[in-house]
Each structure stands twice: as structure tokens, then as C-alpha cells.
Design a protein around this motif. Structure first.
Motif, mmCIF file in Angstrom:
data_model
loop_
_atom_site.group_PDB
_atom_site.id
_atom_site.type_symbol
_atom_site.label_atom_id
_atom_site.label_comp_id
_atom_site.label_asym_id
_atom_site.label_seq_id
_atom_site.Cartn_x
_atom_site.Cartn_y
_atom_site.Cartn_z
ATOM 1 N N ILE A 1 20.350 95.204 42.246
ATOM 2 C CA ILE A 1 19.370 95.938 41.447
ATOM 3 C C ILE A 1 17.983 95.327 41.609
ATOM 4 O O ILE A 1 16.964 96.033 41.546
ATOM 5 N N TYR A 2 17.919 94.014 41.862
ATOM 6 C CA TYR A 2 16.650 93.297 41.838
ATOM 7 C C TYR A 2 16.180 92.812 43.207
ATOM 8 O O TYR A 2 14.982 92.555 43.380
ATOM 9 N N LEU A 3 17.104 92.649 44.164
ATOM 10 C CA LEU A 3 16.756 92.061 45.455
ATOM 11 C C LEU A 3 17.052 93.025 46.600
ATOM 12 O O LEU A 3 17.869 93.940 46.464
ATOM 13 N N SER A 4 16.407 92.790 47.724
ATOM 14 C CA SER A 4 16.665 93.591 48.914
ATOM 15 C C SER A 4 17.961 93.145 49.577
ATOM 16 O O SER A 4 18.426 92.012 49.389
ATOM 17 N N VAL A 5 18.546 94.027 50.370
ATOM 18 C CA VAL A 5 19.790 93.711 51.087
ATOM 19 C C VAL A 5 19.567 92.531 52.030
ATOM 20 O O VAL A 5 20.401 91.628 52.128
ATOM 21 N N SER A 6 18.435 92.537 52.720
ATOM 22 C CA SER A 6 18.168 91.471 53.690
ATOM 23 C C SER A 6 18.067 90.104 53.017
ATOM 24 O O SER A 6 18.640 89.117 53.502
ATOM 25 N N PHE A 7 17.374 90.031 51.892
ATOM 26 C CA PHE A 7 17.201 88.743 51.217
ATOM 27 C C PHE A 7 18.520 88.250 50.616
ATOM 28 O O PHE A 7 18.794 87.044 50.600
ATOM 29 N N ILE A 8 19.352 89.164 50.140
ATOM 30 C CA ILE A 8 20.663 88.766 49.606
ATOM 31 C C ILE A 8 21.509 88.130 50.700
ATOM 32 O O ILE A 8 22.204 87.122 50.468
ATOM 33 N N GLN A 9 21.464 88.686 51.920
ATOM 34 C CA GLN A 9 22.225 88.095 53.030
ATOM 35 C C GLN A 9 21.711 86.690 53.353
ATOM 36 O O GLN A 9 22.485 85.808 53.714
ATOM 37 N N MET A 10 20.412 86.498 53.230
ATOM 38 C CA MET A 10 19.844 85.168 53.472
ATOM 39 C C MET A 10 20.331 84.173 52.431
ATOM 40 O O MET A 10 20.665 83.021 52.752
ATOM 41 N N LEU A 11 20.387 84.608 51.167
ATOM 42 C CA LEU A 11 20.867 83.713 50.111
ATOM 43 C C LEU A 11 22.342 83.385 50.282
ATOM 44 O O LEU A 11 22.804 82.294 49.916
#
Length: 357
Positions: A111-121
């Protein structure tokens, strides 16, 4: 000519196995990719706008529980593992609680983050698993592994620094999901694998999914049910949630297929490829903003994860070679004891004949 034929057959068999392995990897990447993007589509306020992560996770768990029950108990396609009530309460229930928390927080992060940034995390997963493993004394502390974990963490921190849509709450949710998932993986090793209980993804769903559904119903009643009840205009979209649940269950089947036909290490390596594909998709199709600092940080974390997987692979090879050496020594010992027993019997027979003479 016979040797040439044998060589040709061996080559064809090898190529067939390699192609099948790539097929299994492609199937798993496809469904994993689909579930992640589909969940993002449903939960994002700018897309389908249904920001109820607990409800979505409960739909998945309920659907998977029914299908797993049919596969195990009704059709008998997957063999059930005998688990006592005591073992279920002391081992399966804690794992189910952690799994429900991990899925809840992970879905909430979309809901709050982009798909790309979630994969990085998510690249922090090896760091969390290793840290919790050392804390619970399931992993041995090594300075080189610690340096590797620090390198991954620095890479993710750089990626977070360069994130265009930085959201502290979303980052906390995703980091919490990583911690709960890492704890679940360590507990599986401690509570189940150490006792000789091996669950494939289908039997895991059979035992864990109902438990997750029950655990998730507690926060759902408090956090989401009142909101859903006060929105009478909402109608359950069977097409969207049905296909989404089918994809979630198919993902578990593909995990079963991939690990069963290849190995867990292959899945880890394929996961790295999937993350890069998701980042590219998020940037090109969803139009999420990916900065150069994002890519630099994730590139560093990516190298650290690759080194970690390589080290694990070398450790597995060394352990396998050691086990083979031990087995060979045991076989030699058995043969020697058999020969000694035979010599003793011959010697005993000779003494008996001498005494008779």
C-alpha cells in the motif's frame, strides 16, 4: 559405435534435464511474479483500491486450506505427515503465527511502497536469517559471514537513501515482515526439521494455512471488519479474488515442483533473477520511479546475496563430500569386520580339526 550411441544418449538426457530445470524455474518465476504484481494491483489505492491486507491474506489462506485438504485427504495426491496434537500446538502453531504476521505485514507494505523498492528490501532476508540463527545458536558465528551481511545491509541502506517514494511506515512494515519470515524459517529448522519432520509446500499449507486463518481473524475483527461492514457498496469480486487466490495456490505448487525437481539453492538463485525482473517491470510498466542510487545500492546488496548463496553452496558440497567419506569409511569397516569374522571362523575350524586329529 555402441560407445558413441551411449554418449549421445547421455548428452540428450543431460540436455533434457537442463531444459526441464529451466522450465520449473520459469514456472515458479511466473507465478511468484504474478502474485506479487496482482497483490500490488488489489491493495494499491491508485489501482484497484482495496487496501485490506488482512482480508486479502485470509482469502488466500482459506482458499489454500480447502484445496490442500482436497489434495491430501480427499484425492490422496499428496501423502499426509502424522503430527500429534502436542506437536501441532508446540511447533505448527508458532510457525503459523509467524507466517500470518509475515504475510500480513508484507501485503500491507504494498500500500505504501513500490514493487521495486520492496524487492530491494527483501535482500535483507539472509541478514535476518543469519542474525536470528546465531542468536538462537543454530548458526555458527563467522567474521567473513558477518562482513558479508554488513555489505548487504549497506547496499540496502544506499538503495533506501535513493528511494524517490520514501515512506517510513511502509519500510517498517516490510522490515517487520522480513524479521517474522526469517524467524519462521529458523523455527522450522529447530521445531520440525530437527525432529525429522519434513513438510512440502502442500502439506505445509494443509497444517499451517488453517492456523494462519485463525490467527489473522483476531486483528481482522478489530482492524478491518468494522470498515468493511460500514461500506455497503462493496461487492465481493469473485473474478478478481478468485483468480488471485488460484495464483497464490499455484505459486505454492510451483515451489513444490521446483524444490522437488531441483533444489532449494536453485530457488534462491532464481529468486535473484525474479527480483531484477520485478524491478524492471515496476519501472517500465507500473512506472515506479527507480533512481540510479537505488540501482547502485541494490547492486551492492545483490553481489552480497550472490556471495552468500555461493558460500552456502560450497558448504553444502563440503558437507556432502564429508558424508560420503564417512559412509565409505563405514563400508570399509563393515567389510573388514566381515573378513575378520571369516578369518576367525576358519581359524576356529582349523583348531577343531587339529584337536580331533
Amino acid at each position: 559405435s555402441s560407445s558413441t550411441t551411449t554418449t549421445t544418449q547421455t548428452t540428450v538426457t543431460l540436455i533434457h534435464k537442463i531444459l526441464l530445470s529451466y522450465l520449473y524455474v520459469a514456472i515458479w518465476i511466473f507465478f511468484s511474479f504474478t502474485v506479487i504484481v496482482y497483490n500490488k494491483y488489489i491493495l494499491d489505492r491508485k489501482l484497484y483500491n482495496w487496501p485490506y491486507p488482512i482480508s486479502l491474506t485470509m482469502i488466500h489462506m482459506g482458499f489454500c486450506s480447502v484445496l490442500a485438504f482436497l489434495l491430501v485427504r480427499v484425492f490422496g495426491l499428496v501423502e499426509a505427515v502424522g503430527i500429534s496434537k502436542e506437536l501441532y500446538v508446540t511447533s505448527i502453531a508458532p510457525i503459523g503465527a509467524l507466517y500470518s504476521l509475515s504475510l500480513w505485514l508484507s501485503n500491507s507494505a504494498y500500500i505504501y511502497l513500490s514493487v521495486s523498492f520492496i524487492q530491494m528490501l527483501k535482500a535483507l532476508m539472509p541478514v535476518a536469517v543469519y542474525s536470528i540463527g546465531v542468536t538462537l545458536k543454530k548458526e555458527c558465528f563467522r567474521s567473513d559471514t558477518l562482513a558479508n551481511m554488513i555489505g548487504i545491509s549497506v547496499g540496502v541502506a544506499i538503495a533506501a537513501y535513493g528511494e524517490a517514494l520514501f515512506n517510513s511506515w511502509g519500510i517498517l512494515l516490510q522490515l517487520g515482515a522480513v524479521v517474522f519470515e526469517a524467524t519462521r524459517l529458523v523455527l522450522i529448522q529447530m521445531l520440525l526439521t530437527s525432529k525429522g519432520i519434513l513438510l512440502n509446500p502442500i502439506t505445509s499449507l494443509y497444517y499451517v494455512a488453517p492456523c494462519c486463518f485463525v490467527f489473522l481473524s483476531i486483528p481482522w475483527i478489530v482492524a478491518e471488519y468494522p470498515t468493511l461492514q460500514s461500506a455497503p457498496s462493496f461487492k465481493f469480486d469473485f473474478a478478481v479474488f478468485g483468480t488471485n487466490s488460484v495464483c497464490a495456490f499455484a505459486l505454492n505448487l510451483s515451489v513444490f515442483l521446483l524444490i522437488g525437481k531441483t533444489s532449494a539453492l536453485t530457488m534462491n538463485v532464481a529468486g535473484v533473477v525474479k527480483d531484477w525482473l520485478l524491478i524492471a517491470f515496476s519501472w517500465s510498466v507500473i512506472r515506479d520511479k527507480v533512481t540510479g542510487i537505488n540501482l547502485l545500492g541494490y547492486g551492492l546488496a545483490f553481489l552480497g546475496v550472490c556471495y552468500y548463496n555461493h558460500s552456502k553452496f560450497q558448504g553444502l558440497k563440503a558437507k556432502e563430500a564429508q558424508n560420503k567419506a564417512v559412509e565409505a569409511d563405514e563400508e570399509v569397516g563393515i567389510l573388514l569386520s566381515q573378513n575378520l569374522d571369516g578369518d576367525d571362523s576358519i581359524s576356529h575350524t582349523g583348531r577343531k580339526i587339529d584337536s580331533q586329529v
